[in-house]
Write an enzyme that holds these catalytic residues in place. Sequence first.
Site: not given
Length: 291
Positions: A236-237
């Site tokens: 999720d980066e």
Amino acid sequence: MAHNNLPKNHASLVVHGEDRSGIVAAVASVLAKHGANIVSLDQHSEDPEGGAFFQRTVMHVPDLTAAMPALTAHLEAVVGDELGLEWRLRDLSTPLRVAILASKSDHCLLDLLWRQRRGELPISVPMVISNHTDVAEDVRFFGIPFFHIPTPAGGDRTEAEAEIVKLLADNTDLVVLARYMQILSGSFLKEVGVPVINIHHSFLPAFIGAGPYKRAKERGVKLIGSTAHYVTEDLDEGPIIEQDVVRVSHEESLAELVRRGADVERQVLARAVLWHCEDRVIRNGNRTIVF
């Protein structure tokens, strides 16, 4: 379905790199020499003195198919070699092939399939792959091949990922994770060789990982949201493409947060897929420029 609404003889040109004087004039000169009429042009400079430059041009070229080889060679000579910029040229009348990976949740998946069938997304969907069979009949209703590749809970996913890679090879231009709920390995992302877009059910960077609605309820937030981003090895980066939020209060139950959040997820993912497939998104490190 036939994509009769896609623009004929239209192409997109995306250019980015170190800013300097003369880029716009050089690009326009090349296009003019090949009979291209610029329909729209967007550009952004982070700093005119040594900053990064980004440009998206949409053009109309009579008999684009015949003009593409010479136009491509000329752009490579001027934009690539002389100016040292990265660039890509694409015929906008050709829909991108978008494979969708899903799990048990169907809201994002079915929304994409519905929009594609209505001609709202300039894509074709060669396949849907899922680690469960819950959505199989719904997918087949759209006339799209469905493949079930289970993933072992908490176990080694190497074999499952290898099967998915085989299915995707030479069949896709983009992979979309429509709430797939599985962490993809770095080797998978490298072997797939095309961009991967994920929808995360929180307003990143808040509530990374699993169970964001539950954690949002426990934290008492007043806004819940959703984020569409490119997938990288870091959970999720990846570079964010689109986000949106909806206001909530202490009165909503967890189930209500999930229901209201699902609406945001659908819209955010659809916009991200549309913008990517229209060549509106340019990655710049861990950020994006969206025209």
